[in-house]
Design an enzyme around this catalytic site. Structure first.
Site, PDB file in Angstrom:
ATOM      1  N   SER A 143       0.679  -1.179   0.336  1.00  0.00           N
ATOM      2  CA  SER A 143      -0.025   0.304  -0.006  1.00  0.00           C
ATOM      3  C   SER A 143       1.241   1.232  -0.176  1.00  0.00           C
ATOM      4  O   SER A 143       1.546   1.252   1.137  1.00  0.00           O
ATOM      5  CB  SER A 143      -1.143   0.309   0.988  1.00  0.00           C
ATOM      6  OG  SER A 143      -1.221   1.585   1.606  1.00  0.00           O
ATOM      7  N   ASP A 155      -6.523   0.456  -9.228  1.00  0.00           N
ATOM      8  CA  ASP A 155      -7.603   1.306  -8.836  1.00  0.00           C
ATOM      9  C   ASP A 155      -8.284   1.179 -10.597  1.00  0.00           C
ATOM     10  O   ASP A 155      -9.278   1.634 -10.585  1.00  0.00           O
ATOM     11  CB  ASP A 155      -7.298   2.762  -8.753  1.00  0.00           C
ATOM     12  CG  ASP A 155      -6.756   3.603  -7.392  1.00  0.00           C
ATOM     13  OD1 ASP A 155      -6.920   2.582  -6.019  1.00  0.00           O
ATOM     14  OD2 ASP A 155      -5.879   4.409  -7.253  1.00  0.00           O
ATOM     15  N   LYS A 159     -11.528  -0.547  -0.501  1.00  0.00           N
ATOM     16  CA  LYS A 159     -11.544   1.059  -1.336  1.00  0.00           C
ATOM     17  C   LYS A 159     -12.618   2.169  -0.913  1.00  0.00           C
ATOM     18  O   LYS A 159     -12.787   1.338  -0.020  1.00  0.00           O
ATOM     19  CB  LYS A 159     -11.016   0.864  -2.749  1.00  0.00           C
ATOM     20  CG  LYS A 159     -10.061  -0.092  -2.735  1.00  0.00           C
ATOM     21  CD  LYS A 159      -8.193   0.873  -2.722  1.00  0.00           C
ATOM     22  CE  LYS A 159      -7.387   0.293  -3.187  1.00  0.00           C
ATOM     23  NZ  LYS A 159      -6.168   0.724  -2.484  1.00  0.00           N
ATOM     24  N   ARG A 201     -14.682   5.932  -9.017  1.00  0.00           N
ATOM     25  CA  ARG A 201     -14.969   4.410  -9.909  1.00  0.00           C
ATOM     26  C   ARG A 201     -15.773   4.008 -10.187  1.00  0.00           C
ATOM     27  O   ARG A 201     -15.683   3.118 -11.959  1.00  0.00           O
ATOM     28  CB  ARG A 201     -13.011   4.319  -9.821  1.00  0.00           C
ATOM     29  CG  ARG A 201     -11.686   5.268  -9.260  1.00  0.00           C
ATOM     30  CD  ARG A 201     -10.641   4.341  -9.126  1.00  0.00           C
ATOM     31  NE  ARG A 201      -9.761   5.250  -8.916  1.00  0.00           N
ATOM     32  CZ  ARG A 201      -9.057   6.023  -9.144  1.00  0.00           C
ATOM     33  NH1 ARG A 201      -9.538   6.800  -9.742  1.00  0.00           N
ATOM     34  NH2 ARG A 201      -8.309   6.850  -7.981  1.00  0.00           N
TER      35      ARG A 201
HETATM   36  C1  S3P Z   1      -3.469   6.259  -3.290  1.00  0.00           C
HETATM   37  C2  S3P Z   1      -2.932   4.535  -3.246  1.00  0.00           C
HETATM   38  C3  S3P Z   1      -3.550   3.723  -3.188  1.00  0.00           C
HETATM   39  C4  S3P Z   1      -4.752   3.791  -4.040  1.00  0.00           C
HETATM   40  C5  S3P Z   1      -5.537   5.190  -4.111  1.00  0.00           C
HETATM   41  C6  S3P Z   1      -4.368   6.423  -4.097  1.00  0.00           C
HETATM   42  C7  S3P Z   1      -1.954   6.990  -2.954  1.00  0.00           C
HETATM   43  O1  S3P Z   1      -4.257   3.106  -2.329  1.00  0.00           O
HETATM   44  O2  S3P Z   1      -5.953   3.316  -4.477  1.00  0.00           O
HETATM   45  O3  S3P Z   1      -6.018   5.822  -4.681  1.00  0.00           O
HETATM   46  O4  S3P Z   1      -1.803   8.336  -3.251  1.00  0.00           O
HETATM   47  O5  S3P Z   1      -1.252   6.666  -2.414  1.00  0.00           O
HETATM   48  P1  S3P Z   1      -3.762   2.121  -0.854  1.00  0.00           P
HETATM   49  O6  S3P Z   1      -1.623   2.259  -0.817  1.00  0.00           O
HETATM   50  O7  S3P Z   1      -4.068   1.929   0.045  1.00  0.00           O
HETATM   51  O8  S3P Z   1      -3.825   1.205  -1.960  1.00  0.00           O
END
Ligand code: S3P
Length: 428
Positions: free
Chosen positions: A165, A313, A340, A386
């Site tokens: 993440s 995403d 999400k 989304r």
């Molecule tokens: C993001 C990380 C992702 C993604 C989110 C934006 C970011 O989430 O799904 O839309 O900007 O760091 P995770 O880090 O929880 O997977």
């Protein structure tokens, strides 16, 4: 917050050249890092959208003066933060709350970070646990926002992230800026690396070695000057729209092509999509280029492993592509989709089923055998941008009319989504 509906009709071919708004991940980081950089940062082509405006309001509530000569241009007078008068409201922004938590853990005053009903359902333990290991005084009742943060002396740690993440990685790296000693993070997969790139360009001591990232505190960040490239996660909806609507030929210009974000392009090309990419340079330390897409007869594909995090995403819109593809598409290792803005596996399955789709949802993915015929009906966005845009793209191919309840939440990441579709020739 209640938002308006979107109505989409079956579309003729989409044609033309367009751009997409600035990258959401970089736009959040630009305001948060600009707030703590010592001096004046200048940000152009900033994404002015629901989620990022919440981050901007939060830094303003923390005493940061921001000039805004244009909607998409920010001049951030960063430096010292001061306590906010009320809890900070990050609205629906998971990136905003998790990254800001890392910063606030290092401040010498108390703060409370909160958000919408939707944000209050998303897991915060994933950041609370490593921040507490760093001796942050942070609490979240039951593991959910609001987050209560009090001053403490932070200590560097080595943290092996259980999930790939970028938000968790970033929260820990940002707290690491304020810690005694170095902080190392080991990531299990290639989570987007905008934080590493942007902190390095602001002078932070961040060293990346494979899956390990080490930050060593070396004083305040330097202010920066950046132009935010287009968001590939927004371009994704136009790419799939052009692939599935017969006769389409669309170019999306000036899109961020950071390899930690381009998993969807790799997967679509493996599905026989006619996509060509022209690199045009770099922006904000990220590779940028144009994406040319023509309608294609897609074939099913199997997806699992590292590519999943590089397109995390994009699974809602991939589901729409899979419904149009010949043969079976199988997705595994995508359990993160359940935490999400909504449980995107469950919500996309149930909403597309209303349009006549036959999807088998699994614990960590789905199976779809295509091609399938979709029928326009009323579906719900669940206040997830989304989901709204994926259903809108499905509506371009469905018989009749598709009404997306509260579809205007598309503006949380892609303001002008409907106008862009209309400009390319869709009847929206
Ligand atoms: C993001 C990380 C992702 C993604 C989110 C934006 C970011 O989430 O799904 O839309 O900007 O760091 P995770 O880090 O929880 O997977």
């Amino acid at each position: 917050m209640s938002r308006g509906n979107l109505t989409i009709r079956r579309s003729d071919a989409l044609h033309g050249e367009t751009t997409v708004p600035g990258d959401k991940s970089i736009s959040h980081r630009a305001v948060l890092f600009g707030a703590i950089a010592q001096g004046v940062s200048h940000v152009r082509d900033w994404l002015a959208a629901g989620d990022t405006e919440a981050s901007l309001r939060s830094i303003q509530a923390l005493g940061v003066h921001v000039e805004r000569p244009k909607e998409n241009e920010l001049i951030i007078h960063g430096g010292k933060l001061r306590p906010a008068d009320a809890p900070l409201n990050l609205a629906n922004a998971g990136t905003g709350i998790r990254l800001l938590a890392g910063i606030m853990a290092g401040q010498s005053f108390e703060s409370v970070l909160d958000g919408s009903k939707q944000l209050r359902r998303r897991p915060m333990k994933r950041i609370v646990t490593p921040l507490q290991m760093m001796q942050a005084n942070i609490n979240a009742v039951g593991g959910f926002a609001p987050l209560y943060i009090k001053p403490s002396v932070l200590h560097g740690i080595t943290y092996k992230m259980p999930v790939a993440s970028a938000q968790v990685k970033s929260a820990v790296l940002l707290a690491g800026l304020y810690a005694k000693g170095a902080t190392a993070i080991v990531q299990p997969g290639p989570a987007r690396d905008h934080t590493e790139r942007m902190l390095q360009s602001a002078g932070a001591d961040v060293v990346v070695d494979g899956d390990t990232i080490v930050i060593t505190p070396n004083g305040a960040l330097r202010p920066f000057d950046l132009t935010v490239p287009g968001d590939i996660s927004s371009a994704a909806f136009l790419i799939v729209a052009a692939l599935i609507v017969p006769g389409s030929d669309v170019t999306i210009k000036h899109v961020n092509l950071n390899p930690t974000r381009t998993g969807l392009l790799d997967v679509l090309q493996a599905m026989d999509a006619d996509i060509s990419i022209t690199a045009t340079g770099s922006e904000a330390g990220e590779p940028v280029g144009d994406i040319h897409v023509r309608h294609s007869v897609l074939k099913g594909v199997e997806i699992g492993g590292d590519v999943v995090v590089r397109m995390i995403d994009e699974f809602p819109i991939l589901m729409v592509a899979a419904l149009c593809a010949e043969g079976e598409t199988i997705v595994r290792d995508a359990k993160e989709l359940r935490v999400k803005e909504t449980d995107r596996l469950a919500v996309m399955t149930s909403e597309l089923t209303k349009m006549g789709a036959d999807i088998t949802e699994t614990e960590d993915g789905f199976h779809i055998t295509g091609p399938q015929v979709l029928v326009g009906t009323t579906v719900e966005s669940h206040d997830d941008h989304r989901i709204a845009m994926s259903l809108a793209v499905a509506g371009l191919l469905a018989d009749g009319e598709t009404v997306i309840d509260e579809g205007e939440c598309a503006g949380d990441s892609f303001p002008g989504f409907v106008d862009t579709l209309r400009y390319l020739g869709a009847q929206v």
